[in-house]
Design a protein around this motif. Structure first.
Motif, mmCIF file in Angstrom:
data_model
loop_
_atom_site.group_PDB
_atom_site.id
_atom_site.type_symbol
_atom_site.label_atom_id
_atom_site.label_comp_id
_atom_site.label_asym_id
_atom_site.label_seq_id
_atom_site.Cartn_x
_atom_site.Cartn_y
_atom_site.Cartn_z
ATOM 1 N N ILE A 87 0.840 -1.206 0.000
ATOM 2 C CA ILE A 87 0.000 0.000 0.000
ATOM 3 C C ILE A 87 0.872 1.253 0.000
ATOM 4 C CG2 ILE A 87 -1.613 1.355 1.410
ATOM 5 C CD1 ILE A 87 -2.858 -1.315 2.310
ATOM 6 N N ARG A 88 1.934 1.240 0.810
ATOM 7 C CA ARG A 88 2.821 2.401 0.893
ATOM 8 C C ARG A 88 3.501 2.668 -0.453
ATOM 9 N NH1 ARG A 88 7.969 3.687 1.373
ATOM 10 N NH2 ARG A 88 8.648 1.510 1.316
ATOM 11 N N LYS A 89 3.945 1.602 -1.119
ATOM 12 C CA LYS A 89 4.680 1.790 -2.363
ATOM 13 C C LYS A 89 3.772 2.230 -3.508
ATOM 14 C CE LYS A 89 8.712 -1.043 -1.426
ATOM 15 N NZ LYS A 89 9.604 -2.125 -1.882
ATOM 16 N N ILE A 90 2.515 1.826 -3.475
ATOM 17 C CA ILE A 90 1.603 2.184 -4.557
ATOM 18 C C ILE A 90 0.821 3.458 -4.252
ATOM 19 C CG2 ILE A 90 -0.500 1.430 -5.766
ATOM 20 C CD1 ILE A 90 0.648 -1.362 -5.846
ATOM 21 N N GLU A 91 0.427 3.638 -2.987
ATOM 22 C CA GLU A 91 -0.399 4.784 -2.608
ATOM 23 C C GLU A 91 0.413 5.940 -2.030
ATOM 24 O OE1 GLU A 91 -3.715 5.141 -3.098
ATOM 25 O OE2 GLU A 91 -3.650 3.230 -4.192
ATOM 26 N N GLY A 92 1.680 5.686 -1.683
ATOM 27 C CA GLY A 92 2.520 6.739 -1.127
ATOM 28 C C GLY A 92 2.630 6.680 0.386
ATOM 29 N N ASP A 93 3.567 7.442 0.932
ATOM 30 C CA ASP A 93 3.865 7.402 2.364
ATOM 31 C C ASP A 93 2.737 7.933 3.240
ATOM 32 O OD1 ASP A 93 6.347 6.291 1.901
ATOM 33 O OD2 ASP A 93 7.380 8.233 1.831
ATOM 34 N N LYS A 94 1.812 8.675 2.655
ATOM 35 C CA LYS A 94 0.726 9.251 3.453
ATOM 36 C C LYS A 94 -0.452 8.294 3.627
ATOM 37 C CE LYS A 94 1.746 14.096 2.380
ATOM 38 N NZ LYS A 94 1.220 15.384 1.839
ATOM 39 N N ALA A 95 -0.346 7.096 3.082
ATOM 40 C CA ALA A 95 -1.408 6.106 3.246
ATOM 41 C C ALA A 95 -1.615 5.821 4.737
ATOM 42 C CB ALA A 95 -1.046 4.816 2.510
ATOM 43 N N SER A 96 -2.875 5.762 5.154
ATOM 44 C CA SER A 96 -3.182 5.691 6.587
ATOM 45 C C SER A 96 -3.508 4.281 7.078
ATOM 46 C CB SER A 96 -4.362 6.613 6.914
ATOM 47 O OG SER A 96 -5.503 6.253 6.144
ATOM 48 N N ALA A 97 -3.193 3.264 6.293
ATOM 49 C CA ALA A 97 -3.496 1.896 6.713
ATOM 50 C C ALA A 97 -2.591 1.462 7.856
ATOM 51 C CB ALA A 97 -3.339 0.942 5.537
ATOM 52 N N VAL A 98 -3.138 0.644 8.772
ATOM 53 C CA VAL A 98 -2.353 0.091 9.866
ATOM 54 C C VAL A 98 -2.665 -1.399 10.007
ATOM 55 C CG1 VAL A 98 -2.257 2.255 11.141
ATOM 56 C CG2 VAL A 98 -4.076 0.626 11.639
ATOM 57 N N GLY A 99 -1.745 -2.115 10.612
ATOM 58 C CA GLY A 99 -1.934 -3.538 10.870
ATOM 59 C C GLY A 99 -1.751 -3.841 12.338
ATOM 60 N N LEU A 100 -2.545 -4.784 12.828
ATOM 61 C CA LEU A 100 -2.426 -5.223 14.223
ATOM 62 C C LEU A 100 -2.530 -6.741 14.275
ATOM 63 C CD1 LEU A 100 -4.588 -2.499 14.278
ATOM 64 C CD2 LEU A 100 -3.913 -2.700 16.675
ATOM 65 N N SER A 101 -1.795 -7.330 15.210
ATOM 66 C CA SER A 101 -1.887 -8.781 15.411
ATOM 67 C C SER A 101 -2.216 -9.067 16.866
ATOM 68 C CB SER A 101 -0.577 -9.476 15.022
ATOM 69 O OG SER A 101 0.388 -9.336 16.061
ATOM 70 N N SER A 102 -2.714 -10.266 17.100
ATOM 71 C CA SER A 102 -2.985 -10.723 18.468
ATOM 72 C C SER A 102 -2.111 -11.930 18.758
ATOM 73 C CB SER A 102 -4.458 -11.099 18.627
ATOM 74 O OG SER A 102 -4.797 -12.137 17.720
ATOM 75 N N PRO A 103 -1.763 -12.146 20.028
ATOM 76 C CA PRO A 103 -0.960 -13.315 20.369
ATOM 77 C C PRO A 103 -1.709 -14.597 20.046
ATOM 78 C CG PRO A 103 -1.090 -11.771 22.213
ATOM 79 C CD PRO A 103 -2.099 -11.336 21.209
ATOM 80 N N LEU A 104 -0.989 -15.631 19.660
ATOM 81 C CA LEU A 104 -1.620 -16.932 19.501
ATOM 82 C C LEU A 104 -2.027 -17.428 20.884
ATOM 83 C CD1 LEU A 104 0.693 -18.692 16.890
ATOM 84 C CD2 LEU A 104 -1.456 -17.482 16.500
ATOM 85 N N LEU A 105 -3.228 -17.948 20.971
ATOM 86 C CA LEU A 105 -3.758 -18.369 22.267
ATOM 87 C C LEU A 105 -3.240 -19.755 22.600
ATOM 88 C CD1 LEU A 105 -5.572 -17.150 24.404
ATOM 89 C CD2 LEU A 105 -7.511 -18.315 23.347
#
Length: 414
Positions: A201-219
């Protein structure tokens, strides 16, 4: 308590690509977010509840879920730590995708959510476009550094599985561009795929792209074992594969070390309720109030109020030995749980005790009967010539045989 802090308290955040942006999106805005489920089987398991509960929490706080069913990625297979997955056919992947979509629709209302299948856009990308438009944005070194790839280098990894992260990255880009999706969630084992999507997303949409990612611990259990496995294998969300009673029994037997973690990650109970249960666990662990609430809430969430009521009635019946008040559907639930023998003719009780493994031999079976250790449908039987027939069955087919206090078998008469 704001959403981001609630997720932290519940232990549902492990990695976050940009914490400041994540807090802003989750606490102050109303955005679309997505979580993906590959149709590698015909049903999801109890382990998927972590992501489902998190999606329900975000929906509760005003965010819109995008449920991605991986009809395309399911054909490739996310790299496992040990070996390559068996490839599904297109027909199998799409059939499984339909079943999982129906399953998830029971949790997330399609009117308030967006359901998509990544096969719908991945199928339109030809090989040249895949390499030129997406593959060119990532170096081999970048891809080799991903944890899922590193763990497979010793045993080998095919180019098919190696390319999985790029396909999942295309998913995030597609949802960002076409649905204004700002957040991707997943388990910590998906972190490499999530960050690859962010990079695309950053490389195609640029550095101002507001997407974020989050993960959760494996239970995991307190002893480090994988969560969600019973003695018979995986705990499925499909009631035909794992009965509500089996799910109830799994969670009511949760250890004191695990139960509060499960309450936080697998239920929608408020923080105050969970803290109260934690206090009861500390001061009166013998009451098992936390385990009872956990088992009740999980079965209710997965299968509904009717199913938890039935599971409780079956539990009481197996404890008391009284089955006369059970419904036909509750006997069906028992048949998926206990050792069950299906017969098409009247059989002698001695033979049945051996065939159901309640006795090791006919000699031992006769000893059990003559010592009043055997009951049929709650009635003590001392006659070694006793025969079972439909006249002494429930609903013209079910016969409960009990040896001692806790040994049961179910006979189903065809």
């Amino acid at each position: 308590m704001k959403l981001y802090e609630d997720l932290l308290w519940r232990g549902l955040i492990k990695d976050v690509s940009n914490e400041e942006e994540a807090k802003k999106l989750l606490n102050e805005e109303s955005v679309k977010f997505y979580c993906g489920f590959d149709p590698t089987g015909q049903s999801l398991t109890v382990g998927h509840l972590v992501q489902i509960v998190r999606m329900l929490l975000l929906e509760k706080y005003g965010h819109t879920p995008i449920v991605l069913i991986g009809g395309a990625t399911g054909l490739i297979g996310d790299p496992r730590q040990t070996s390559e997955r068996k490839l599904l056919t297109l027909e199998e992947s799409l059939q499984n995708a339909d079943k999982i979509k129906m399953q998830l629709s029971q949790f997330l209302n399609p009117q308030n959510s967006i359901f998509v299948n990544n096969y719908d856009w991945i199928k339109n990308i030809d090989m040249i476009s895949f390499l030129r438009d997406y593959g060119k944005h990532f170096s081999i070194n970048y891809m080799l550094a991903k944890d899922t790839v590193q763990k497979r280098l010793d045993v080998g990894i095919s180019y098919t599985e190696f390319s999985y992260m790029l396909i999942q990255a295309i998913d995030f880009l597609h949802l960002y561009q076409n649905h204004d999706c700002k957040i991707q969630f997943g388990g910590s084992d998906q972190w490499g795929n999530i960050t690859t999507g962010l990079e695309l997303i950053r490389k195609i949409e640029g550095d101002k792209a507001s997407a974020v990612g989050l993960s959760s611990p494996l239970l995991l259990k307190a002893d480090g074992q994988k969560f969600g496995k019973s003695e018979s294998g995986a705990l499925w969300l499909d009631s035909e594969l794992t009965s509500p009673y089996e799910v109830y029994q799994y969670f009511i037997n949760a250890s004191d070390q695990d139960v509060i973690t499960y309450l936080k990650t697998l239920t929608l109970l408020d923080k105050e309720v969970i803290l109260d249960l934690e206090d009861k666990l500390k001061h009166a662990p013998e009451l098992r109030a936390a385990q009872k609430m956990l088992a009740y809430e999980v079965v209710k969430l997965v299968h509904g109020q009717k199913a938890i009521d039935e599971a409780l009635r079956v539990t009481d019946a197996l404890f008391s030995g009284e089955f006369s008040d059970l419904t036909e559907s509750e006997f069906k639930m028992i048949s998926k749980t206990l050792d069950t023998l299906r017969v098409d003719e009247n059989l002698n009780l001695i033979d049945l005790l051996v065939e159901t493994k309640l006795a090791q031999s006919k000699r031992e079976a006769r000893q059990f009967v003559t010592s009043n250790a055997v009951s049929v449908n709650g009635e003590k039987i001392s006659d070694i010539e006793y025969e079972l027939n439909k006249d002494n069955s429930y609903y013209n087919q079910y016969v409960m045989i009990r040896r001692g206090k806790k040994k049961y078998a179910l006979v189903v008469m065809k």
